[in-house]
Design a protein around this motif. Sequence first.
Motif, PDB file in Angstrom:
ATOM      1  N   PHE A 117       0.777  -1.132   0.078  1.00  0.00           N
ATOM      2  CA  PHE A 117       0.016   0.026  -0.081  1.00  0.00           C
ATOM      3  C   PHE A 117       0.939   0.934  -0.049  1.00  0.00           C
ATOM      4  CE2 PHE A 117      -2.894   2.808   3.235  1.00  0.00           C
ATOM      5  CZ  PHE A 117      -3.217   3.313   1.953  1.00  0.00           C
ATOM      6  N   PHE A 118       0.515   2.093  -1.051  1.00  0.00           N
ATOM      7  CA  PHE A 118       1.526   3.297  -1.324  1.00  0.00           C
ATOM      8  C   PHE A 118       0.685   4.552  -1.267  1.00  0.00           C
ATOM      9  CE2 PHE A 118       4.293  -0.305  -2.918  1.00  0.00           C
ATOM     10  CZ  PHE A 118       5.391   0.083  -1.889  1.00  0.00           C
ATOM     11  N   GLY A 119       1.193   5.539  -0.912  1.00  0.00           N
ATOM     12  CA  GLY A 119       0.902   7.035  -1.044  1.00  0.00           C
ATOM     13  C   GLY A 119       1.431   7.336  -2.316  1.00  0.00           C
ATOM     14  N   VAL A 120       0.570   8.310  -2.696  1.00  0.00           N
ATOM     15  CA  VAL A 120       0.939   8.991  -4.197  1.00  0.00           C
ATOM     16  C   VAL A 120       0.882  10.419  -3.996  1.00  0.00           C
ATOM     17  CG1 VAL A 120       0.701   9.020  -6.726  1.00  0.00           C
ATOM     18  CG2 VAL A 120       0.260   6.863  -5.445  1.00  0.00           C
ATOM     19  N   GLY A 121       1.998  11.282  -3.918  1.00  0.00           N
ATOM     20  CA  GLY A 121       1.931  12.740  -3.611  1.00  0.00           C
ATOM     21  C   GLY A 121       2.005  13.558  -4.850  1.00  0.00           C
ATOM     22  N   THR A 122       2.535  14.554  -4.596  1.00  0.00           N
ATOM     23  CA  THR A 122       2.451  15.598  -5.739  1.00  0.00           C
ATOM     24  C   THR A 122       3.610  15.560  -6.656  1.00  0.00           C
ATOM     25  OG1 THR A 122       3.402  17.251  -4.210  1.00  0.00           O
ATOM     26  CG2 THR A 122       0.976  17.244  -4.394  1.00  0.00           C
ATOM     27  N   ASP A 123       4.832  15.067  -6.290  1.00  0.00           N
ATOM     28  CA  ASP A 123       6.008  15.126  -7.273  1.00  0.00           C
ATOM     29  C   ASP A 123       5.697  13.903  -8.501  1.00  0.00           C
ATOM     30  OD1 ASP A 123       8.509  15.806  -8.199  1.00  0.00           O
ATOM     31  OD2 ASP A 123       9.448  14.843  -6.606  1.00  0.00           O
ATOM     32  N   PHE A 124       5.103  14.227  -9.464  1.00  0.00           N
ATOM     33  CA  PHE A 124       4.218  13.402 -10.594  1.00  0.00           C
ATOM     34  C   PHE A 124       5.372  12.616 -11.092  1.00  0.00           C
ATOM     35  CE2 PHE A 124       2.971  12.817 -14.803  1.00  0.00           C
ATOM     36  CZ  PHE A 124       1.753  12.394 -14.588  1.00  0.00           C
ATOM     37  N   PHE A 125       6.365  12.804 -11.724  1.00  0.00           N
ATOM     38  CA  PHE A 125       7.439  11.907 -12.261  1.00  0.00           C
ATOM     39  C   PHE A 125       7.878  10.869 -11.428  1.00  0.00           C
ATOM     40  CE2 PHE A 125       7.990  15.666 -15.324  1.00  0.00           C
ATOM     41  CZ  PHE A 125       6.810  15.434 -16.213  1.00  0.00           C
ATOM     42  N   VAL A 126       8.280  11.594 -10.084  1.00  0.00           N
ATOM     43  CA  VAL A 126       9.063  10.630  -9.030  1.00  0.00           C
ATOM     44  C   VAL A 126       7.988   9.794  -8.371  1.00  0.00           C
ATOM     45  CG1 VAL A 126      10.062  10.600  -6.855  1.00  0.00           C
ATOM     46  CG2 VAL A 126      10.687  12.392  -8.548  1.00  0.00           C
ATOM     47  N   GLU A 127       6.841  10.150  -8.356  1.00  0.00           N
ATOM     48  CA  GLU A 127       5.797   9.106  -7.813  1.00  0.00           C
ATOM     49  C   GLU A 127       5.546   7.992  -8.898  1.00  0.00           C
ATOM     50  OE1 GLU A 127       4.119   9.303  -4.501  1.00  0.00           O
ATOM     51  OE2 GLU A 127       5.989  10.254  -4.474  1.00  0.00           O
ATOM     52  N   ILE A 128       5.485   8.106 -10.162  1.00  0.00           N
ATOM     53  CA  ILE A 128       5.244   7.007 -11.076  1.00  0.00           C
ATOM     54  C   ILE A 128       6.540   6.255 -10.942  1.00  0.00           C
ATOM     55  CG2 ILE A 128       5.408   6.689 -13.514  1.00  0.00           C
ATOM     56  CD1 ILE A 128       3.906   9.183 -13.829  1.00  0.00           C
ATOM     57  N   ALA A 129       7.933   6.750 -10.849  1.00  0.00           N
ATOM     58  CA  ALA A 129       9.039   5.867 -10.888  1.00  0.00           C
ATOM     59  C   ALA A 129       8.997   5.477  -9.247  1.00  0.00           C
ATOM     60  CB  ALA A 129      10.347   6.784 -11.122  1.00  0.00           C
ATOM     61  N   LYS A 130       8.580   5.612  -8.437  1.00  0.00           N
ATOM     62  CA  LYS A 130       8.568   5.073  -7.500  1.00  0.00           C
ATOM     63  C   LYS A 130       7.789   3.779  -7.137  1.00  0.00           C
ATOM     64  CE  LYS A 130       5.594   6.050  -3.990  1.00  0.00           C
ATOM     65  NZ  LYS A 130       4.839   6.887  -3.129  1.00  0.00           N
ATOM     66  N   LEU A 131       6.749   3.715  -7.756  1.00  0.00           N
ATOM     67  CA  LEU A 131       6.000   2.584  -7.773  1.00  0.00           C
ATOM     68  C   LEU A 131       6.687   1.449  -8.746  1.00  0.00           C
ATOM     69  CD1 LEU A 131       2.316   3.948  -8.119  1.00  0.00           C
ATOM     70  CD2 LEU A 131       3.885   3.484  -5.952  1.00  0.00           C
ATOM     71  N   ARG A 132       7.136   1.934  -9.937  1.00  0.00           N
ATOM     72  CA  ARG A 132       7.797   1.056 -10.802  1.00  0.00           C
ATOM     73  C   ARG A 132       9.028   0.662 -10.176  1.00  0.00           C
ATOM     74  NH1 ARG A 132       9.807   2.865 -15.404  1.00  0.00           N
ATOM     75  NH2 ARG A 132       8.670   1.348 -16.916  1.00  0.00           N
ATOM     76  N   ALA A 133       9.946   1.271  -9.427  1.00  0.00           N
ATOM     77  CA  ALA A 133      11.325   0.970  -8.603  1.00  0.00           C
ATOM     78  C   ALA A 133      10.887  -0.060  -7.630  1.00  0.00           C
ATOM     79  CB  ALA A 133      11.810   2.123  -7.910  1.00  0.00           C
ATOM     80  N   ALA A 134       9.608   0.188  -7.054  1.00  0.00           N
ATOM     81  CA  ALA A 134       9.199  -0.883  -5.827  1.00  0.00           C
ATOM     82  C   ALA A 134       9.138  -2.366  -6.317  1.00  0.00           C
ATOM     83  CB  ALA A 134       7.943  -0.203  -5.260  1.00  0.00           C
ATOM     84  N   ARG A 135       8.785  -2.352  -7.327  1.00  0.00           N
ATOM     85  CA  ARG A 135       8.400  -3.613  -7.889  1.00  0.00           C
ATOM     86  C   ARG A 135       9.702  -4.442  -8.261  1.00  0.00           C
ATOM     87  NH1 ARG A 135       3.816  -1.359 -10.375  1.00  0.00           N
ATOM     88  NH2 ARG A 135       4.863  -0.815 -12.264  1.00  0.00           N
ATOM     89  N   VAL A 136      10.663  -3.507  -8.928  1.00  0.00           N
ATOM     90  CA  VAL A 136      11.998  -3.901  -9.129  1.00  0.00           C
ATOM     91  C   VAL A 136      12.763  -4.479  -8.027  1.00  0.00           C
ATOM     92  CG1 VAL A 136      14.387  -3.441 -10.242  1.00  0.00           C
ATOM     93  CG2 VAL A 136      12.411  -2.429 -11.330  1.00  0.00           C
ATOM     94  N   VAL A 137      12.857  -3.720  -6.871  1.00  0.00           N
ATOM     95  CA  VAL A 137      13.567  -4.026  -5.673  1.00  0.00           C
ATOM     96  C   VAL A 137      12.922  -5.251  -5.230  1.00  0.00           C
ATOM     97  CG1 VAL A 137      14.366  -3.355  -3.605  1.00  0.00           C
ATOM     98  CG2 VAL A 137      14.396  -1.505  -5.429  1.00  0.00           C
ATOM     99  N   TRP A 138      11.734  -5.466  -4.784  1.00  0.00           N
ATOM    100  CA  TRP A 138      10.769  -6.462  -4.142  1.00  0.00           C
ATOM    101  C   TRP A 138      11.154  -7.792  -5.057  1.00  0.00           C
ATOM    102  CZ3 TRP A 138       9.958  -7.728   0.280  1.00  0.00           C
ATOM    103  CH2 TRP A 138       9.321  -8.771   0.668  1.00  0.00           C
ATOM    104  N   ALA A 139      11.103  -7.698  -6.188  1.00  0.00           N
ATOM    105  CA  ALA A 139      11.478  -8.876  -7.182  1.00  0.00           C
ATOM    106  C   ALA A 139      12.944  -9.201  -6.751  1.00  0.00           C
ATOM    107  CB  ALA A 139      11.357  -8.603  -8.542  1.00  0.00           C
ATOM    108  N   GLY A 140      13.838  -8.543  -6.742  1.00  0.00           N
ATOM    109  CA  GLY A 140      15.179  -8.980  -6.199  1.00  0.00           C
ATOM    110  C   GLY A 140      15.251  -9.617  -4.983  1.00  0.00           C
ATOM    111  N   ILE A 141      14.635  -8.928  -3.901  1.00  0.00           N
ATOM    112  CA  ILE A 141      14.541  -9.396  -2.530  1.00  0.00           C
ATOM    113  C   ILE A 141      14.018 -10.818  -2.474  1.00  0.00           C
ATOM    114  CG2 ILE A 141      13.622  -9.228  -0.354  1.00  0.00           C
ATOM    115  CD1 ILE A 141      14.031  -6.050  -0.891  1.00  0.00           C
TER     116      ILE A 141
END
Length: 715
Positions: free
Chosen positions: A271-295
Amino acid sequence: MNREGDMRGDRDFADESRDAVRHGPSAVPLKALYTASDLEGVSHLGSRPGEAPFVRGPHASMYTQKPWTIRQYAGYADAADSNLAFRTALAEGAQGLSVAFDLPTHRGYDSDDPAAAADVGMAGVAIDSVEDMKRLFRQIPLDRVSVSMTMNGAVLPVLAAFIVAAQESGVRPEALTGTIQNDILKEYMVRNTWIFAPEPSLRIVADVVEYLAERAPRFNAMSVSGYHFQEAGADAVLELALTLSNARTYVDALVTRGMSVERIGERLSFFFGVGTDFFVEIAKLRAARVVWAGIMSELGARGARAQALRMHCQTSGWSLTAQHPQNNIVRTTIEAMAAVFGGTQSLHTNAYDEALALPSADASRLARDTQLIMQHEMGLCDVIDPWAGSYMMESITDDIAGRVRDLMTQIATQGGVVEAIRSGWVQQRIHEAATRTQARIDSGQRVVVGVNRFRSPEADPPSNCLEIDGRQVRARQVRQLAELKTRRDDVLVARALAALADGARDGTGNLLALTIECVRARATIGECTRALEGVWPRYKMPSRFSSGLYGEARMVDAAWRDACNRVSALVTRLGRLPRVLIAKVGQDGHDRGAKTVAAALTDAGFYVSLGALFRSPGEVVDDAIAAKADVVGISSLSGAHLDLVGEVVRTLRVRRPMAAVVVGGIIPDEHARFLKRNGLFAVLGPGAAMESIVSSFVETVELALASTSASAVAR
């Protein structure tokens, strides 16, 4: 200048533009121009949706075959009122329900408990027993409607009540779909609705996961939350690092219990929050999947479902402003777009009037319609991961992933998540981030339209804000509790509660299974909690804040210096530092504002004491007397201010009449006028700049001194 010189000047400008870096609200700096060279070394390029590392989404088809779930987060007053809101939401397009419980329920108190009286039904729905849970879901087909429950501290009795209510309506556990949050570690870091210490709480978490894996395999046993970190002040990198570190801790605990990594991975959601930093928030959600898949791969998971991170998102509540609340419609819409572009599986959009009160029916409908428009009118479901291959998006996705891994390593060096909680390291990082953010807003470096820039005469606030009569709700709940206790078999209840306590003490038996038997016998939420409290006493954590950061960030700001000069003049007049107690009263554990104000007031020249959480009005007065406070500043975000703040003012008037009371938070104008007529000195609403708060505290001390002097002369 000749043409060659003109062209050389153009190239110089382009080079400067390309290399410029914007340090926005996130810890991730953005370049002004991205090129193909920024993709060098990015390892996830070329991957496909539904395949590791899942940067493009956990499912191959994503929204082209099934859009994200529109999930409505709601709950207020009693179960019957919330049931009507749920059925209305489903009729108007919601596709799943997400339950907001009131604070006493979160903290394991029944509505007739004096410790929770003022908070009953104010910030969510009051649930005292399985009978309340049955009222909450009356005429809602639980075998067809997915239900998410934000519950952590009192997860055992609340989840037990849901399971028993479903069974008694004819729905077997195997048919239930949805998610229980069951993420206790983040409660110690930010949200503060814990009940027991971390170690027994981790046992509860594991028992819930094991029980649901066996008995309710379609119901997700855990939703690891980053949303609350963002709301408390964490940037994108800190939010992900803490969330994924918590998730890793849960996996390790469950593996120790004998569950396979594969099976655990299939049970988790996020469960993630999505704030006002538009580009970074998109990248954050994509990066979360990358890091978790590696873990998960490192831990031995091989199946796609075990490695893929599935998420629910909610637009930022903290970004909503009480000033010009209609602007929040735009903020929420763009945040929702970021969640969709980031690949969320379900989404809640906040109502635009939530910075003023509980969301009104019209605002809730507009929030749902926003998602329906996105799904059905805007074409956002037609293309899978449209940002794939973008120089900027792939670069910052990779950058965030690297920063998150580095910060997770730092957390590990602290001794892991539990030790980082005990030492205060985690809370300190979040508090410092929140303090820096507030300083940037107050200085105008971070623009908030209508608050610190582009201000205009105040727009009229919505006239139809929802207001809860907490006393009426509590009276109804107390009456229903009394009726329940006259109908049940007390011997059966006592036997079931004793078995639950024995299971906690001996470490034997599944605690959720034991709690289900308690609830089936009609034991209440509070009784189940007290049975466990007999083995595991309620946990306490110290309240801390850091001085120096805010003042350092504002030292060259004229408005801040002027406010500090006013404090200096007051110090000269008093011959000492003016003393302030910053307090939380009732069951409201949201302390971001309290800590930030405490830090800023200290930097301005006040002597500040920060009170413990969950204090009664009498205990706040005790704290004020012990601190010799000139001003008591109460942070109130739960809606229970009329009873709680009013009681502090009345008691303080008798026991320390020279001290004044100021309240900050979401206080409707009518309530503010009532409290002021009854002795409150000032109300500081959301969005107030810190120099304004400092000046208000100075004025409050001066007025209190003048009032005390006048009283002395009169006597």
